[in-house]
Scaffold this motif. Structure first.
Motif, PDB file in Angstrom:
ATOM      1  N   ASP A  15       0.862  -1.186   0.000  1.00  0.00           N
ATOM      2  CA  ASP A  15       0.000   0.000   0.000  1.00  0.00           C
ATOM      3  C   ASP A  15       0.896   1.232   0.000  1.00  0.00           C
ATOM      4  O   ASP A  15       1.517   1.556   1.011  1.00  0.00           O
ATOM      5  N   ILE A  16       0.986   1.906  -1.144  1.00  0.00           N
ATOM      6  CA  ILE A  16       1.835   3.092  -1.293  1.00  0.00           C
ATOM      7  C   ILE A  16       0.970   4.239  -1.782  1.00  0.00           C
ATOM      8  O   ILE A  16       0.525   4.243  -2.930  1.00  0.00           O
ATOM      9  N   ARG A  17       0.699   5.221  -0.932  1.00  0.00           N
ATOM     10  CA  ARG A  17      -0.148   6.352  -1.311  1.00  0.00           C
ATOM     11  C   ARG A  17      -0.178   7.361  -0.168  1.00  0.00           C
ATOM     12  O   ARG A  17       0.166   7.022   0.980  1.00  0.00           O
ATOM     13  N   PRO A  18      -0.593   8.580  -0.440  1.00  0.00           N
ATOM     14  CA  PRO A  18      -0.808   9.520   0.657  1.00  0.00           C
ATOM     15  C   PRO A  18      -1.910   9.005   1.578  1.00  0.00           C
ATOM     16  O   PRO A  18      -2.935   8.491   1.118  1.00  0.00           O
ATOM     17  N   GLY A  19      -1.713   9.110   2.874  1.00  0.00           N
ATOM     18  CA  GLY A  19      -2.726   8.706   3.843  1.00  0.00           C
ATOM     19  C   GLY A  19      -2.782   7.222   4.135  1.00  0.00           C
ATOM     20  O   GLY A  19      -3.673   6.761   4.863  1.00  0.00           O
ATOM     21  N   ALA A  20      -1.847   6.443   3.612  1.00  0.00           N
ATOM     22  CA  ALA A  20      -1.897   4.986   3.806  1.00  0.00           C
ATOM     23  C   ALA A  20      -1.848   4.603   5.280  1.00  0.00           C
ATOM     24  O   ALA A  20      -2.425   3.582   5.686  1.00  0.00           O
ATOM     25  N   LEU A  21      -1.177   5.410   6.095  1.00  0.00           N
ATOM     26  CA  LEU A  21      -1.044   5.074   7.516  1.00  0.00           C
ATOM     27  C   LEU A  21      -2.391   5.058   8.224  1.00  0.00           C
ATOM     28  O   LEU A  21      -2.574   4.335   9.214  1.00  0.00           O
ATOM     29  N   PRO A 211      11.025  13.067 -14.559  1.00  0.00           N
ATOM     30  CA  PRO A 211      11.424  14.484 -14.531  1.00  0.00           C
ATOM     31  C   PRO A 211      11.186  15.180 -13.199  1.00  0.00           C
ATOM     32  O   PRO A 211      11.654  16.303 -12.990  1.00  0.00           O
ATOM     33  N   GLY A 212      10.457  14.541 -12.289  1.00  0.00           N
ATOM     34  CA  GLY A 212      10.105  15.199 -11.033  1.00  0.00           C
ATOM     35  C   GLY A 212      11.192  15.130  -9.988  1.00  0.00           C
ATOM     36  O   GLY A 212      12.304  14.634 -10.217  1.00  0.00           O
ATOM     37  N   GLY A 213      10.851  15.633  -8.802  1.00  0.00           N
ATOM     38  CA  GLY A 213      11.774  15.637  -7.678  1.00  0.00           C
ATOM     39  C   GLY A 213      11.065  15.254  -6.407  1.00  0.00           C
ATOM     40  O   GLY A 213       9.875  14.905  -6.419  1.00  0.00           O
ATOM     41  N   ILE A 214      11.765  15.343  -5.263  1.00  0.00           N
ATOM     42  CA  ILE A 214      11.212  14.826  -4.012  1.00  0.00           C
ATOM     43  C   ILE A 214      10.035  15.658  -3.495  1.00  0.00           C
ATOM     44  O   ILE A 214       9.339  15.208  -2.587  1.00  0.00           O
ATOM     45  N   GLY A 215       9.799  16.826  -4.056  1.00  0.00           N
ATOM     46  CA  GLY A 215       8.624  17.590  -3.672  1.00  0.00           C
ATOM     47  C   GLY A 215       7.388  17.234  -4.473  1.00  0.00           C
ATOM     48  O   GLY A 215       6.309  17.790  -4.257  1.00  0.00           O
ATOM     49  N   ASP A 216       7.534  16.291  -5.378  1.00  0.00           N
ATOM     50  CA  ASP A 216       6.480  15.904  -6.321  1.00  0.00           C
ATOM     51  C   ASP A 216       5.900  14.551  -5.898  1.00  0.00           C
ATOM     52  O   ASP A 216       6.626  13.555  -5.815  1.00  0.00           O
ATOM     53  N   SER A 217       4.596  14.500  -5.628  1.00  0.00           N
ATOM     54  CA  SER A 217       3.975  13.253  -5.181  1.00  0.00           C
ATOM     55  C   SER A 217       4.138  12.140  -6.205  1.00  0.00           C
ATOM     56  O   SER A 217       4.348  10.968  -5.843  1.00  0.00           O
ATOM     57  N   GLY A 218       4.045  12.478  -7.482  1.00  0.00           N
ATOM     58  CA  GLY A 218       4.198  11.474  -8.528  1.00  0.00           C
ATOM     59  C   GLY A 218       5.576  10.851  -8.503  1.00  0.00           C
ATOM     60  O   GLY A 218       5.724   9.633  -8.677  1.00  0.00           O
ATOM     61  N   PHE A 219       6.596  11.675  -8.277  1.00  0.00           N
ATOM     62  CA  PHE A 219       7.960  11.147  -8.207  1.00  0.00           C
ATOM     63  C   PHE A 219       8.143  10.269  -6.975  1.00  0.00           C
ATOM     64  O   PHE A 219       8.749   9.190  -7.048  1.00  0.00           O
ATOM     65  N   LEU A 220       7.620  10.706  -5.821  1.00  0.00           N
ATOM     66  CA  LEU A 220       7.744   9.902  -4.602  1.00  0.00           C
ATOM     67  C   LEU A 220       7.066   8.549  -4.774  1.00  0.00           C
ATOM     68  O   LEU A 220       7.553   7.529  -4.271  1.00  0.00           O
ATOM     69  N   GLN A 221       5.934   8.530  -5.481  1.00  0.00           N
ATOM     70  CA  GLN A 221       5.242   7.264  -5.736  1.00  0.00           C
ATOM     71  C   GLN A 221       6.144   6.325  -6.541  1.00  0.00           C
ATOM     72  O   GLN A 221       6.295   5.147  -6.214  1.00  0.00           O
ATOM     73  N   VAL A 222       6.756   6.862  -7.598  1.00  0.00           N
ATOM     74  CA  VAL A 222       7.639   6.052  -8.448  1.00  0.00           C
ATOM     75  C   VAL A 222       8.852   5.576  -7.654  1.00  0.00           C
ATOM     76  O   VAL A 222       9.261   4.413  -7.764  1.00  0.00           O
ATOM     77  N   LEU A 223       9.444   6.450  -6.854  1.00  0.00           N
ATOM     78  CA  LEU A 223      10.614   6.062  -6.055  1.00  0.00           C
ATOM     79  C   LEU A 223      10.258   4.959  -5.062  1.00  0.00           C
ATOM     80  O   LEU A 223      10.983   3.958  -4.947  1.00  0.00           O
ATOM     81  N   ALA A 224       9.143   5.113  -4.350  1.00  0.00           N
ATOM     82  CA  ALA A 224       8.742   4.101  -3.383  1.00  0.00           C
ATOM     83  C   ALA A 224       8.481   2.763  -4.076  1.00  0.00           C
ATOM     84  O   ALA A 224       8.910   1.704  -3.601  1.00  0.00           O
ATOM     85  N   GLU A 225       7.780   2.798  -5.201  1.00  0.00           N
ATOM     86  CA  GLU A 225       7.506   1.569  -5.936  1.00  0.00           C
ATOM     87  C   GLU A 225       8.798   0.927  -6.436  1.00  0.00           C
ATOM     88  O   GLU A 225       8.953  -0.303  -6.411  1.00  0.00           O
ATOM     89  N   ALA A 226       9.742   1.756  -6.881  1.00  0.00           N
ATOM     90  CA  ALA A 226      11.019   1.237  -7.376  1.00  0.00           C
ATOM     91  C   ALA A 226      11.779   0.517  -6.270  1.00  0.00           C
ATOM     92  O   ALA A 226      12.368  -0.553  -6.489  1.00  0.00           O
ATOM     93  N   LEU A 227      11.777   1.072  -5.068  1.00  0.00           N
ATOM     94  CA  LEU A 227      12.497   0.453  -3.963  1.00  0.00           C
ATOM     95  C   LEU A 227      11.835  -0.861  -3.544  1.00  0.00           C
ATOM     96  O   LEU A 227      12.514  -1.832  -3.210  1.00  0.00           O
ATOM     97  N   VAL A 228      10.508  -0.902  -3.576  1.00  0.00           N
ATOM     98  CA  VAL A 228       9.804  -2.148  -3.259  1.00  0.00           C
ATOM     99  C   VAL A 228      10.085  -3.207  -4.321  1.00  0.00           C
ATOM    100  O   VAL A 228      10.385  -4.368  -4.009  1.00  0.00           O
TER     101      VAL A 228
END
Length: 353
Positions: A15-21, A211-228
């Protein structure tokens, strides 16, 4: 009857998304994870402890354990403390050190582990490896991968930016690690697991090309999914090969040679990957990797993490000793001190200042 497919070791819940906790209690009540609600939750004194007040009312059957650090002794003590509790599962809530301690403790007492990371510093959040400090420096211990992973991107946004950036370096380094694996296949005949390699490579490419960065929710989603996905790739291959090549050997060398000065794991791996790609002659790829790392505020030169050129050269020369039996571009070239210095000077010119 022939085997037509294979089972892939992976979490039953991701479960990777804003508010998942906010829905963690629902995830933990899944019959495959906990049928009684009796949970052992390991937290740090920092980010995990701050979230305890928020989560405790929704987890009345949980026992909370504060973990002091990320050492083997801490993990063994945690396992001993939890052993008599007759829990359904262990939850690791916090940064990488807490997740690794919880992984080790859960494996030691035979319970499933739910990983709830509060930052994205490296790919260990879903890997079958616990990295813990010990008397000899630092060790990697094989453990089952988590039964569930919950990543709240709102919580990740609150993490120190340096930790999130480090995860970028670790994910991007996958590309170099796969190149090392392919080199070993050509030279030594080492077998490649194609599925594990594909997952790890595409995880790295997704972060590298975004193209995004750590302030971008779309980028954080991709980064989290990549690490998983990287963690699952390691589970598929049965070792760290899909995500650990010459870049990680250089990282381990920094840790062993300069234990009190080493930078973040992902920072060192990203720098190691950019240099190792240059070593293998992939100069355009090296320059592009360095450009992306710089855009995210990550180091591409040793001076940027407090090391001299001579110290970096020493780390590169020592790096093959950190993983005996692993074949990468470093073992292939078998470079001596002066050769490393000359190539490093060329690398600096190639990536620009």
């Amino acid at each position: 009857m022939p085997v037509l497919t294979r089972l892939i070791p992976s979490p039953v819940v991701v479960d990777i998304r804003p508010g998942a906790l906010d829905d963690l209690a629902g995830v933990l009540s899944d019959e495959r994870i906990s049928h009684s609600g009796k949970l052992a939750i390991a937290v740090s004194g920092g980010s995990g402890a701050r979230l305890r007040a928020r989560l405790e009312p929704s987890l009345p059957g949980a026992t909370w354990y504060e973990v002091g650090g990320g050492t083997l002794d801490d993990a063994i003590q945690l396992a001993g403390d939890m052993k008599a509790g007759h829990y359904d599962a262990v939850v690791g809530l916090g940064g990488g050190k807490i997740i690794d301690c919880a992984k080790f403790a859960a494996a030691r007492i035979g319970l499933p582990l739910v990983a709830v990371p509060t930052n994205l510093a490296h790919d260990g959040l879903c890997s079958p490896v616990a990295t813990l400090d010990n008397d000899a420096g630092r060790g990697s211990y094989g453990v089952p991968n988590p039964i569930a992973v919950v990543i709240d991107l709102d919580v990740i946004r609150e993490a120190p930016a340096r930790f999130v950036r480090a995860g970028i370096g670790d994910a991007i380094s996958n590309i170099n690690s796969i190149a090392d694996w392919e080199l070993s296949n050509r030279v030594t005949g080492e077998k490649i697991d194609g599925l594990a390699a594909a997952m790890a490579r595409q995880a790295g490419e997704a972060v590298l090309r975004h193209p995004g960065g750590i302030g971008d929710s779309g980028f954080l989603q991709v980064l989290a999914e990549a690490l998983v996905l990287t963690g699952i790739a390691m589970s598929i291959s049965g070792d760290s090969r899909p995500a650990s090549g010459s870049c990680h050997e250089i990282n381990h060398a920094f840790d062993l040679l300069f234990p009190k000065r080493a930078a973040a794991h992902g920072e060192q791996c990203g720098l190691g990957a950019a240099f190792a790609m240059y070593l293998r002659g992939a100069h355009e790829e090296s320059a592009y990797t360095a450009e992306v790392l710089r855009r995210h505020g990550l180091p591409v030169l040793p001076e940027e993490i407090g090391f001299t050129v001579d110290e970096f050269v020493r780390a590169v020369e020592f790096a093959p000793q950190t993983r005996p039996g692993r074949y990468t571009i470093l073992e292939h070239l078998d470079l001596k001190t002066d050769q490393i210095k000359d190539i490093y000077a060329d690398y600096v010119k190639a990536i620009g200042s």
